[in-house]
Motif scaffolding. Sequence first.
Motif, PDB file in Angstrom:
ATOM      1  N   GLN A 279       0.827  -1.208   0.000  1.00  0.00           N
ATOM      2  CA  GLN A 279       0.000   0.000   0.000  1.00  0.00           C
ATOM      3  C   GLN A 279       0.858   1.253   0.000  1.00  0.00           C
ATOM      4  O   GLN A 279       0.510   2.258  -0.637  1.00  0.00           O
ATOM      5  CB  GLN A 279      -0.932  -0.006   1.216  1.00  0.00           C
ATOM      6  CG  GLN A 279      -1.994  -1.091   1.177  1.00  0.00           C
ATOM      7  CD  GLN A 279      -2.930  -1.020   2.348  1.00  0.00           C
ATOM      8  OE1 GLN A 279      -2.809  -0.117   3.193  1.00  0.00           O
ATOM      9  NE2 GLN A 279      -3.882  -1.946   2.425  1.00  0.00           N
TER      10      GLN A 279
ATOM     11  N   HIS B  23     -11.039  -0.713   2.885  1.00  0.00           N
ATOM     12  CA  HIS B  23      -9.834  -0.298   3.605  1.00  0.00           C
ATOM     13  C   HIS B  23      -9.388   1.089   3.161  1.00  0.00           C
ATOM     14  O   HIS B  23      -8.835   1.853   3.958  1.00  0.00           O
ATOM     15  CB  HIS B  23      -8.708  -1.310   3.361  1.00  0.00           C
ATOM     16  CG  HIS B  23      -7.478  -1.046   4.155  1.00  0.00           C
ATOM     17  ND1 HIS B  23      -7.442  -1.118   5.544  1.00  0.00           N
ATOM     18  CD2 HIS B  23      -6.227  -0.675   3.761  1.00  0.00           C
ATOM     19  CE1 HIS B  23      -6.224  -0.819   5.968  1.00  0.00           C
ATOM     20  NE2 HIS B  23      -5.458  -0.556   4.908  1.00  0.00           N
TER      21      HIS B  23
ATOM     22  N   ARG C 206     -11.310   3.560   5.162  1.00  0.00           N
ATOM     23  CA  ARG C 206     -10.786   3.673   6.525  1.00  0.00           C
ATOM     24  C   ARG C 206      -9.526   4.536   6.551  1.00  0.00           C
ATOM     25  O   ARG C 206      -9.361   5.380   7.454  1.00  0.00           O
ATOM     26  CB  ARG C 206     -10.481   2.276   7.073  1.00  0.00           C
ATOM     27  CG  ARG C 206      -9.937   2.263   8.503  1.00  0.00           C
ATOM     28  CD  ARG C 206      -9.681   0.847   8.978  1.00  0.00           C
ATOM     29  NE  ARG C 206      -9.177   0.852  10.336  1.00  0.00           N
ATOM     30  CZ  ARG C 206      -7.906   1.012  10.667  1.00  0.00           C
ATOM     31  NH1 ARG C 206      -6.998   1.197   9.689  1.00  0.00           N
ATOM     32  NH2 ARG C 206      -7.532   1.003  11.927  1.00  0.00           N
TER      33      ARG C 206
END
Length: 505
Positions: free
Chosen positions: A193, A223, A226
């Motif tokens: 990521q 995700h 988030r």
Amino acid sequence: MTKLTELYACVYAKEFPAQALLRLRPELRNQPCVVMEGEPPLQSVCSLNAKARVSGAAHGMTRVEVETLPAMTMLSRSGKEESAAKAALLDTCGTFSPRIEDHSSETAFVCVVDIVGTQKLFGTSDQLGRELFKRIRAGGITSSIAVSENVHAAMCLARGMSLRSPVMVIPSGEQGPALAALSLTVLDLPEDQSETFTSWGIHTLGTLAALPEKELIARMGQHGKRLRQLASGTLPHLFQPVEPSFTLEEKMELDSPVEILDSLLFVAGVMLEQLILRATSRVLALASVTIALSLEGNTAHVRTVRPALPTNDRQLWIKLIHLDLETHPPLAAILSLSLRAEPGSTSKVQLGLFSPQLPEPSHLDVTLARIAKIVGEENVGRAVLLDTHNEQESFRMERFTVPTSERTSSARVQGCSAMRELHPAESVRVMAVGGRFDAILFRQKRYTVERAYGPWRVSGEWWNSNLWGCEQWDIVARTEDSPLLCCCLVRDLMRNQWQVVGLYD
């Protein structure tokens, strides 16, 4: 002005393995130090202090690479010392609020404190943060503290703060602007990521929060949503408080075996300072200290020191431990030690106006310890009468205690016995004529018996091998050139021996 319903302070201490070791080694705090973990010879650096980083050390370096750096101190990682340091930090945070949450990792200590409603006790959020930072710094740990209405915003800001401003408060509703300049490294992103955001040109939380939500979810799933909420400081959190037990304990693994007692006391003094600091924060004192030493040969040496009154006098504790270890020295070199203390009340002894003056408890403790070193612990204390008629074992020794104010004020003066007991009892020869006492030979003098009262026969412990029986007489005798002798004679019926056990004044 709306009343705050959520307010959190996050305590973040990075390089925790190194800080946990250096907190009990103040002589190394100003030197470059690295912490090694792993099995030799495959050890590598897992933590280091700022001095070591400036000198060129980095995470993952091998021992051979570290040895090429000048004046570098290498320490082995200690799980016991990290656990003790973590317990001390949680205890310190718990003195500001009973609601704390632990988010620590293997390399950093992270604790969130719910500080809603503490303004009347500690002042504003900034004042509370500075006082919390001061107490943690007194324990030998360097940390950064961030205060925010959002838990994750406080955690991100605490990770990204510099040591120049160790305490920061995010105003209400300004979480996004406060986090905008922070690097993405505060989110602890996985490597894939992190590479993705780097390829997109995203390096700060502000640019991440500015991304369109729908497009981000389409590429990274939920995700991504988030992460965007984390970057903007709006991610909700369910607070789950922990209740750490209050234990006063410090542990330390020595770098090399220690045989000299003075070197051990230097280390114990630093550990005692930490215990006293934690006890003082709770308005308590140390009632007893148990020192456990791990010795070579897989053996242990445990001693407990208990003064007359709980005290936080560090020098007194060091002196008492020193005298106790001199009396009961360890039989091998010391590899590690731990100190465990029991808390007690800090109340003082108040004497009555007409009560006799008592010695200072600290002076009494040191004096008794010095006497015990010479004559033995079993021979120091005060005599306590036993519930028996056996004259040979009529008392036992009990350690001295300082009376409280209630006992001192309500105590009544009692008359003392007219007979002075002799310890040990002295032998005597008895001469009788016609079944009556005629004379006794005592202390190389012959006394003529004028009056004799008795006998009083007693016996006991018929149920075991210590069966005893005796008869007691009170004798009045004199000589021509000596004053009147009034004594108590005891005859051992088992051995048929006469002894003088006491003299009447």
